[in-house]
Structures are given as structure tokens and as C-alpha cells.
Design a protein around this motif. Sequence first.
Motif, PDB file in Angstrom:
ATOM      1  N   THR A 274       0.831  -1.202   0.000  1.00  0.00           N
ATOM      2  CA  THR A 274       0.000   0.000   0.000  1.00  0.00           C
ATOM      3  C   THR A 274       0.866   1.252   0.000  1.00  0.00           C
ATOM      4  O   THR A 274       0.569   2.217  -0.710  1.00  0.00           O
ATOM      5  CB  THR A 274      -0.949   0.003   1.221  1.00  0.00           C
ATOM      6  OG1 THR A 274      -1.768  -1.165   1.166  1.00  0.00           O
ATOM      7  CG2 THR A 274      -1.815   1.239   1.248  1.00  0.00           C
ATOM      8  N   LEU A 275       1.941   1.240   0.760  1.00  0.00           N
ATOM      9  CA  LEU A 275       2.847   2.390   0.800  1.00  0.00           C
ATOM     10  C   LEU A 275       3.464   2.650  -0.576  1.00  0.00           C
ATOM     11  O   LEU A 275       3.496   3.790  -1.044  1.00  0.00           O
ATOM     12  CB  LEU A 275       3.953   2.164   1.839  1.00  0.00           C
ATOM     13  CG  LEU A 275       5.033   3.251   1.888  1.00  0.00           C
ATOM     14  CD1 LEU A 275       4.435   4.585   2.294  1.00  0.00           C
ATOM     15  CD2 LEU A 275       6.156   2.838   2.809  1.00  0.00           C
ATOM     16  N   LEU A 276       3.937   1.594  -1.231  1.00  0.00           N
ATOM     17  CA  LEU A 276       4.554   1.772  -2.548  1.00  0.00           C
ATOM     18  C   LEU A 276       3.546   2.265  -3.587  1.00  0.00           C
ATOM     19  O   LEU A 276       3.853   3.142  -4.390  1.00  0.00           O
ATOM     20  CB  LEU A 276       5.222   0.478  -3.004  1.00  0.00           C
ATOM     21  CG  LEU A 276       6.469   0.081  -2.221  1.00  0.00           C
ATOM     22  CD1 LEU A 276       7.027  -1.242  -2.726  1.00  0.00           C
ATOM     23  CD2 LEU A 276       7.524   1.155  -2.288  1.00  0.00           C
ATOM     24  N   ARG A 277       2.341   1.724  -3.570  1.00  0.00           N
ATOM     25  CA  ARG A 277       1.305   2.199  -4.505  1.00  0.00           C
ATOM     26  C   ARG A 277       0.932   3.633  -4.196  1.00  0.00           C
ATOM     27  O   ARG A 277       0.732   4.438  -5.107  1.00  0.00           O
ATOM     28  CB  ARG A 277       0.094   1.275  -4.458  1.00  0.00           C
ATOM     29  CG  ARG A 277       0.389  -0.042  -5.144  1.00  0.00           C
ATOM     30  CD  ARG A 277      -0.803  -0.907  -5.478  1.00  0.00           C
ATOM     31  NE  ARG A 277      -2.061  -0.648  -4.865  1.00  0.00           N
ATOM     32  CZ  ARG A 277      -2.631  -1.418  -3.928  1.00  0.00           C
ATOM     33  NH1 ARG A 277      -2.025  -2.484  -3.486  1.00  0.00           N
ATOM     34  NH2 ARG A 277      -3.808  -1.116  -3.460  1.00  0.00           N
ATOM     35  N   THR A 278       0.855   3.970  -2.924  1.00  0.00           N
ATOM     36  CA  THR A 278       0.536   5.342  -2.536  1.00  0.00           C
ATOM     37  C   THR A 278       1.614   6.306  -3.033  1.00  0.00           C
ATOM     38  O   THR A 278       1.301   7.377  -3.569  1.00  0.00           O
ATOM     39  CB  THR A 278       0.398   5.448  -1.000  1.00  0.00           C
ATOM     40  OG1 THR A 278      -0.643   4.571  -0.570  1.00  0.00           O
ATOM     41  CG2 THR A 278       0.086   6.868  -0.572  1.00  0.00           C
ATOM     42  N   LEU A 279       2.875   5.938  -2.877  1.00  0.00           N
ATOM     43  CA  LEU A 279       3.970   6.785  -3.364  1.00  0.00           C
ATOM     44  C   LEU A 279       3.923   6.925  -4.882  1.00  0.00           C
ATOM     45  O   LEU A 279       4.183   8.011  -5.419  1.00  0.00           O
ATOM     46  CB  LEU A 279       5.318   6.230  -2.900  1.00  0.00           C
ATOM     47  CG  LEU A 279       5.597   6.314  -1.398  1.00  0.00           C
ATOM     48  CD1 LEU A 279       6.892   5.585  -1.065  1.00  0.00           C
ATOM     49  CD2 LEU A 279       5.629   7.748  -0.932  1.00  0.00           C
ATOM     50  N   LEU A 280       3.596   5.844  -5.573  1.00  0.00           N
ATOM     51  CA  LEU A 280       3.460   5.893  -7.028  1.00  0.00           C
ATOM     52  C   LEU A 280       2.365   6.872  -7.428  1.00  0.00           C
ATOM     53  O   LEU A 280       2.571   7.752  -8.274  1.00  0.00           O
ATOM     54  CB  LEU A 280       3.165   4.500  -7.582  1.00  0.00           C
ATOM     55  CG  LEU A 280       2.788   4.430  -9.063  1.00  0.00           C
ATOM     56  CD1 LEU A 280       3.941   4.902  -9.945  1.00  0.00           C
ATOM     57  CD2 LEU A 280       2.352   3.026  -9.430  1.00  0.00           C
TER      58      LEU A 280
ATOM     59  N   ALA B 123       7.775  -2.791  -8.604  1.00  0.00           N
ATOM     60  CA  ALA B 123       6.436  -3.295  -8.282  1.00  0.00           C
ATOM     61  C   ALA B 123       6.254  -4.780  -8.590  1.00  0.00           C
ATOM     62  O   ALA B 123       5.680  -5.505  -7.759  1.00  0.00           O
ATOM     63  CB  ALA B 123       5.373  -2.457  -8.981  1.00  0.00           C
ATOM     64  N   PRO B 124       6.715  -5.290  -9.727  1.00  0.00           N
ATOM     65  CA  PRO B 124       6.539  -6.731  -9.976  1.00  0.00           C
ATOM     66  C   PRO B 124       7.308  -7.603  -8.981  1.00  0.00           C
ATOM     67  O   PRO B 124       6.843  -8.682  -8.608  1.00  0.00           O
ATOM     68  CB  PRO B 124       7.079  -6.924 -11.407  1.00  0.00           C
ATOM     69  CG  PRO B 124       6.936  -5.584 -12.040  1.00  0.00           C
ATOM     70  CD  PRO B 124       7.200  -4.598 -10.932  1.00  0.00           C
ATOM     71  N   THR B 125       8.473  -7.134  -8.540  1.00  0.00           N
ATOM     72  CA  THR B 125       9.263  -7.891  -7.577  1.00  0.00           C
ATOM     73  C   THR B 125       8.504  -8.042  -6.264  1.00  0.00           C
ATOM     74  O   THR B 125       8.576  -9.088  -5.614  1.00  0.00           O
ATOM     75  CB  THR B 125      10.611  -7.169  -7.316  1.00  0.00           C
ATOM     76  OG1 THR B 125      11.264  -6.985  -8.564  1.00  0.00           O
ATOM     77  CG2 THR B 125      11.493  -7.967  -6.391  1.00  0.00           C
ATOM     78  N   TRP B 126       7.776  -7.026  -5.884  1.00  0.00           N
ATOM     79  CA  TRP B 126       7.002  -7.050  -4.642  1.00  0.00           C
ATOM     80  C   TRP B 126       5.597  -7.595  -4.864  1.00  0.00           C
ATOM     81  O   TRP B 126       4.763  -7.541  -3.975  1.00  0.00           O
ATOM     82  CB  TRP B 126       6.934  -5.637  -4.061  1.00  0.00           C
ATOM     83  CG  TRP B 126       8.253  -5.183  -3.513  1.00  0.00           C
ATOM     84  CD1 TRP B 126       9.439  -5.091  -4.186  1.00  0.00           C
ATOM     85  CD2 TRP B 126       8.516  -4.772  -2.187  1.00  0.00           C
ATOM     86  NE1 TRP B 126      10.417  -4.632  -3.351  1.00  0.00           N
ATOM     87  CE2 TRP B 126       9.880  -4.431  -2.110  1.00  0.00           C
ATOM     88  CE3 TRP B 126       7.736  -4.667  -1.041  1.00  0.00           C
ATOM     89  CZ2 TRP B 126      10.479  -3.999  -0.940  1.00  0.00           C
ATOM     90  CZ3 TRP B 126       8.326  -4.206   0.119  1.00  0.00           C
ATOM     91  CH2 TRP B 126       9.690  -3.890   0.162  1.00  0.00           C
ATOM     92  N   ARG B 127       5.341  -8.041  -6.083  1.00  0.00           N
ATOM     93  CA  ARG B 127       4.042  -8.602  -6.471  1.00  0.00           C
ATOM     94  C   ARG B 127       2.901  -7.607  -6.298  1.00  0.00           C
ATOM     95  O   ARG B 127       1.784  -7.972  -5.911  1.00  0.00           O
ATOM     96  CB  ARG B 127       3.759  -9.892  -5.722  1.00  0.00           C
ATOM     97  CG  ARG B 127       4.769 -10.951  -6.080  1.00  0.00           C
ATOM     98  CD  ARG B 127       4.442 -12.248  -5.467  1.00  0.00           C
ATOM     99  NE  ARG B 127       5.467 -13.205  -5.905  1.00  0.00           N
ATOM    100  CZ  ARG B 127       5.423 -14.466  -5.638  1.00  0.00           C
ATOM    101  NH1 ARG B 127       4.446 -14.953  -4.932  1.00  0.00           N
ATOM    102  NH2 ARG B 127       6.378 -15.255  -6.061  1.00  0.00           N
TER     103      ARG B 127
END
Length: 163
Positions: free
Chosen positions: A3-9, A70-74
Motif C-alpha cells: 500500500t505504501l509503494l502504490r501510494t507513493l506511485l 512493483a513486480p518484484t514485490w508482487r
Amino acid sequence: MKTLLRTLLFLALIVWLGAEVFFPVIAAVTFTTLAPDTHAAGSIVGQLLRTLHWMGLIAGLVALLLLAIAPTWRIYKPHSVLVPMVLLLLMIGATAYSQFGIIPSMERDRIAAGGAIDNTDTSSPQTIHFNKLHRRSTLVEEIVLLFGIATVVFVARAESVRA
């Protein structure tokens, strides 16, 4: 963490596209407010454009990095991030071209014209070249905005086919 990574994106895309959307409004207000002094208005808008470009370059690199991992973290499937990544690379390239190619050339024309392009003869080579570059700069910004919207669409699509 996902969620954090998607939010930053999303935040990176929002910052860049928000600035692209509101820049013409700010430019119009600046020129309307400073109508008698177009040189001052142009100087302000030019500096704002440089700031917009740096915001875009940084936000674009952040978004590109996040899409790459993102793909690495699925978070997303590998194939679903390819188009947004290509679009981001094109946006970064166009922004860099404007920042490091068009704007410096416009500045050289302005200086060669005596410091204020609006005080020169409209048929002078510097003014003609400046106006040509201004139209090109506007087109580049429009392309960046359209590619940015397309990027959002493809990231939203990636959300629907998430791993």
C-alpha cells in the motif's frame, strides 16, 4: 508495504500531473495580472516552468523506480507495468528536452534581442526563433500531459490485473 509503494506511485503521478494541469492557469493569471509588463510576467512564468520541470523529473524518476520494483514485490504483474514505464520514459525525455534544450535556447534569444523579447521587432530572427520555440514548448507540455493521463489509465489497468 504494498500500500505504501502504490501510494507513493500515485502521489508522484499526482504531483507531476497536477502541476501540468494547473501551470497554464497560473501562467494566464500571471500574464493577466502583469499585462503591461509582459517581460516580468514571462520571467516569472519561465522560472515557474523550470520548477515544474524539476518537479516532473523527480516525480517521474520516483514513479519509474516504483513501477520497476512493483513486480518484484508482487504489486503488479510484470507485463502490466511496461506501457506505463515507457510512457514515463517519454515524459521524462520530453521534460528534459524542454528544460535543457528549449528553455536555454529561448533565454539566448531573449538576451540576443536585448533582454525583453516583446520590445523587439516581430520580424527579427531572435523573435521569430523565440516564438517558434515557445510554440514547441507548449506542444511538449501538452504531450507530457497527454502521456501522463495515459500513464494513469495504464496504472489503473495494472491495478485491475494485479498479481
